[in-house]
Write an enzyme that holds these catalytic residues in place. Structure first.
Site, PDB file in Angstrom:
ATOM      1  N   ARG A 182       0.818  -1.230   0.000  1.00 57.66           N
ATOM      2  CA  ARG A 182       0.000   0.000   0.000  1.00 57.66           C
ATOM      3  C   ARG A 182       0.854   1.285   0.000  1.00 57.66           C
ATOM      4  O   ARG A 182       0.514   2.282   0.627  1.00 57.66           O
ATOM      5  CB  ARG A 182      -0.948   0.036   1.211  1.00 57.66           C
ATOM      6  CG  ARG A 182      -1.879  -1.124   1.307  1.00 57.66           C
ATOM      7  CD  ARG A 182      -2.959  -1.166   0.243  1.00 57.66           C
ATOM      8  NE  ARG A 182      -3.662  -2.429   0.310  1.00 57.66           N
ATOM      9  CZ  ARG A 182      -3.366  -3.499  -0.435  1.00 57.66           C
ATOM     10  NH1 ARG A 182      -2.408  -3.453  -1.351  1.00 57.66           N
ATOM     11  NH2 ARG A 182      -4.031  -4.617  -0.303  1.00 57.66           N
ATOM     12  N   CYS A 239     -11.041   0.111   3.546  1.00 58.82           N
ATOM     13  CA  CYS A 239     -10.401  -0.383   4.767  1.00 58.82           C
ATOM     14  C   CYS A 239      -9.638   0.768   5.428  1.00 58.82           C
ATOM     15  O   CYS A 239      -8.873   1.465   4.765  1.00 58.82           O
ATOM     16  CB  CYS A 239      -9.447  -1.520   4.430  1.00 58.82           C
ATOM     17  SG  CYS A 239     -10.319  -3.051   4.174  1.00 58.82           S
ATOM     18  N   GLU A 310      -4.438   3.114   6.712  1.00 62.76           N
ATOM     19  CA  GLU A 310      -4.272   3.038   5.257  1.00 62.76           C
ATOM     20  C   GLU A 310      -4.835   4.314   4.644  1.00 62.76           C
ATOM     21  O   GLU A 310      -4.324   4.831   3.649  1.00 62.76           O
ATOM     22  CB  GLU A 310      -5.025   1.813   4.725  1.00 62.76           C
ATOM     23  CG  GLU A 310      -4.896   1.670   3.236  1.00 62.76           C
ATOM     24  CD  GLU A 310      -5.677   0.502   2.663  1.00 62.76           C
ATOM     25  OE1 GLU A 310      -5.483  -0.640   3.129  1.00 62.76           O
ATOM     26  OE2 GLU A 310      -6.476   0.747   1.752  1.00 62.76           O
TER      27      GLU A 310
HETATM   28  N1  EPU Z   1     -12.875 -10.474   9.507  1.00 60.00           N
HETATM   29  C1  EPU Z   1     -13.462 -10.588  10.735  1.00 60.00           C
HETATM   30  N2  EPU Z   1     -14.287  -9.582  11.156  1.00 60.00           N
HETATM   31  C2  EPU Z   1     -14.538  -8.483  10.396  1.00 60.00           C
HETATM   32  C3  EPU Z   1     -13.920  -8.373   9.142  1.00 60.00           C
HETATM   33  C4  EPU Z   1     -13.084  -9.382   8.703  1.00 60.00           C
HETATM   34  O1  EPU Z   1     -13.260 -11.560  11.450  1.00 60.00           O
HETATM   35  O2  EPU Z   1     -15.297  -7.627  10.844  1.00 60.00           O
HETATM   36  C5  EPU Z   1     -12.021 -11.565   9.039  1.00 60.00           C
HETATM   37  C6  EPU Z   1     -12.664 -12.258   7.831  1.00 60.00           C
HETATM   38  O3  EPU Z   1     -13.558 -13.254   8.230  1.00 60.00           O
HETATM   39  C7  EPU Z   1     -11.471 -12.814   7.090  1.00 60.00           C
HETATM   40  C8  EPU Z   1     -10.357 -11.817   7.415  1.00 60.00           C
HETATM   41  O4  EPU Z   1     -10.799 -11.063   8.552  1.00 60.00           O
HETATM   42  O5  EPU Z   1     -11.098 -14.054   7.625  1.00 60.00           O
HETATM   43  C9  EPU Z   1     -10.032 -10.875   6.260  1.00 60.00           C
HETATM   44  O6  EPU Z   1     -11.212 -10.157   5.906  1.00 60.00           O
HETATM   45  P1  EPU Z   1     -11.561  -9.828   4.370  1.00 60.00           P
HETATM   46  O7  EPU Z   1     -11.601 -11.076   3.573  1.00 60.00           O
HETATM   47  O8  EPU Z   1     -12.760  -8.963   4.366  1.00 60.00           O
HETATM   48  O9  EPU Z   1     -10.295  -9.043   3.840  1.00 60.00           O
HETATM   49  P2  EPU Z   1      -9.554  -7.779   4.429  1.00 60.00           P
HETATM   50  O10 EPU Z   1      -8.124  -8.156   4.571  1.00 60.00           O
HETATM   51  O11 EPU Z   1     -10.228  -7.184   5.597  1.00 60.00           O
HETATM   52  C10 EPU Z   1      -8.913  -6.958   2.058  1.00 60.00           C
HETATM   53  C11 EPU Z   1      -8.554  -5.598   1.528  1.00 60.00           C
HETATM   54  C12 EPU Z   1      -9.800  -4.888   0.999  1.00 60.00           C
HETATM   55  C13 EPU Z   1     -10.583  -5.763   0.045  1.00 60.00           C
HETATM   56  C14 EPU Z   1     -10.886  -7.104   0.696  1.00 60.00           C
HETATM   57  C15 EPU Z   1     -11.616  -8.070  -0.211  1.00 60.00           C
HETATM   58  C16 EPU Z   1      -6.684  -4.652   2.792  1.00 60.00           C
HETATM   59  C17 EPU Z   1      -6.281  -3.783   3.936  1.00 60.00           C
HETATM   60  N3  EPU Z   1      -7.985  -4.817   2.603  1.00 60.00           N
HETATM   61  O12 EPU Z   1      -9.698  -6.749   3.221  1.00 60.00           O
HETATM   62  O13 EPU Z   1      -9.406  -3.800   0.235  1.00 60.00           O
HETATM   63  O14 EPU Z   1     -11.761  -5.127  -0.343  1.00 60.00           O
HETATM   64  O15 EPU Z   1      -9.639  -7.715   1.090  1.00 60.00           O
HETATM   65  O16 EPU Z   1     -10.780  -8.502  -1.221  1.00 60.00           O
HETATM   66  O17 EPU Z   1      -5.829  -5.144   2.066  1.00 60.00           O
HETATM   67  C18 EPU Z   1     -10.414  -1.619   0.584  1.00 60.00           C
HETATM   68  O18 EPU Z   1     -11.449  -1.994   0.066  1.00 60.00           O
HETATM   69  O19 EPU Z   1     -10.242  -0.468   0.986  1.00 60.00           O
HETATM   70  C19 EPU Z   1      -9.317  -2.539   0.743  1.00 60.00           C
HETATM   71  C20 EPU Z   1      -8.239  -2.111   1.239  1.00 60.00           C
END
Ligand code: EPU
Length: 315
Positions: A182, A239, A310
């Site tokens: 990022r 995020c 971020e």
């Molecule tokens: N989770 C929880 N509780 C929550 C949210 C998430 O337990 O409230 C757990 C989920 O169950 C999962 C893990 O955390 O096991 C990761 O969550 P998720 O799959 O939603 O992915 P993320 O890492 O939170 C990333 C990107 C997002 C992107 C999503 C989907 C980063 C910081 N974030 O989120 O992108 O939309 O994957 O691909 O890399 C954005 O949209 O601004 C963004 C940064």
């Protein structure tokens, strides 16, 4: 601070209805908060942008080029100097060059990243689906090496063209760029002259040839998943924190700390995804800043992990 009077006059004459003075940034950020900027300028081409930067330098005025304001938290006191948005010829996508297996697209910095994803898919260019649903512009996405678990900008970028305040327009190859998680920095002498990244004008994207229908189907599925897991209908900035690691995503840490639904003023941690902060209607920037600090302190006390934002904070 008020603007230098000569600069203000020049802005009025040059941009007429495309410059707004004391413009509230809440109108230009997806979080819908933020105080005024001295001048908000809609620039239509590279020549105007170069001239604007030159005039700003002459009068020692700061400028900030923003994308769609989707990853930006502007303080309630606003932004001193000039905020610039890129429009017209700075929002274009070229007809791609192609060889047997790939396309090379040149996408201008002001183009919405979702428009680029859609047009690339229609052409049968594969590789942008990692970015499906990411809001904002090509320039913003390059500057922060935007991505998801499926990939990030560095996987598809071949060149980036910058406008450097002193050196003019410079195109750099990927190996002269330093993409990190990022973040983007430059391994190149042009960095010495400035303490921040020069203005991004354009990205060159190398994408593999594929089947438009398959690419579109995959994109539709990813978008559905995003709508299901993320609070897309309320004002947010994506995020809020970087993931400290892939095994410790910020959303899970904040959730485990019991903070889902926690609220400061009008700023709330989404019930759907804990790494999304939403504006319930009347939040101030200060509400979001206080919420951010509360989350950082709570997660640190609980897990001994320092969350890093971020979202870019300005003003
Ligand atoms: N989770 C929880 N509780 C929550 C949210 C998430 O337990 O409230 C757990 C989920 O169950 C999962 C893990 O955390 O096991 C990761 O969550 P998720 O799959 O939603 O992915 P993320 O890492 O939170 C990333 C990107 C997002 C992107 C999503 C989907 C980063 C910081 N974030 O989120 O992108 O939309 O994957 O691909 O890399 C954005 O949209 O601004 C963004 C940064």
């Amino acid at each position: 601070m008020t603007l230098d009077s000569k600069l203000k006059k020049w802005l009025e004459t040059t941009f007429s209805e495309r410059v707004k003075f004391d413009e509230p940034m809440a109108k230009h950020t997806s979080l819908r908060v933020g105080g005024p900027t001295d001048a908000f300028v809609m620039v239509e081409n590279k020549e105007e942008l170069s001239e604007l930067v030159r005039k700003a330098l002459e009068s020692d005025t700061k400028w900030l080029v923003i994308g769609a304001g989707t990853n930006l938290l502007v303080s309630d006191s606003g932004i001193q100097g000039i905020v610039v948005v890129l429009t017209k010829s700075l929002e274009e996508l070229s007809t791609p060059d192609e060889d047997e297996n790939t396309f090379l697209f040149k996408a201008s910095a002001g183009l919405k990243i979702q428009t680029f994803c859609r047009l690339a898919a229609e052409k049968g260019a594969r590789g942008m689906n990692f970015a499906i649903g990411i809001p904002g512009t090509v320039g913003g996405a390059i500057a922060m090496n935007a991505g998801t678990s499926l990939g990030s900008m560095e996987d598809v970028i071949e060149t980036v063209t910058f406008l450097h305040p002193e050196k003019g327009i410079v195109e750099l190859e990927k190996d002269e760029l330093d993409f990190r998680y990022r973040e983007l920095a430059i391994r190149h002498p042009i960095e010495d002259a400035t303490d921040s990244l020069p203005i991004i004008l354009e990205g060159g994207f190398r994408l593999a040839k594929g089947d438009p229908r398959t690419i579109k189907q995959e994109a539709d599925q990813l978008l559905k998943k995003r709508w299901k897991n993320q609070p897309v209908s309320l004002p947010n900035a994506g995020c809020f924190f970087k993931n400290p690691s892939s095994t410790k995503p910020a959303g899970r840490l904040i959730d485990l700390a019991g903070l889902k639904g926690f609220q400061v003023g009008g700023a709330k941690i989404s019930e759907k995804h804990a790494n999304f902060f939403v504006n319930t209607g009347n939040a101030s920037a200060n509400d979001f800043l206080t919420l951010m600090e509360t989350v950082r302190t709570t997660v640190f006390e609980r897990f001994n992990i320092k969350l890093e934002s971020e979202v870019k904070i300005a003003g």
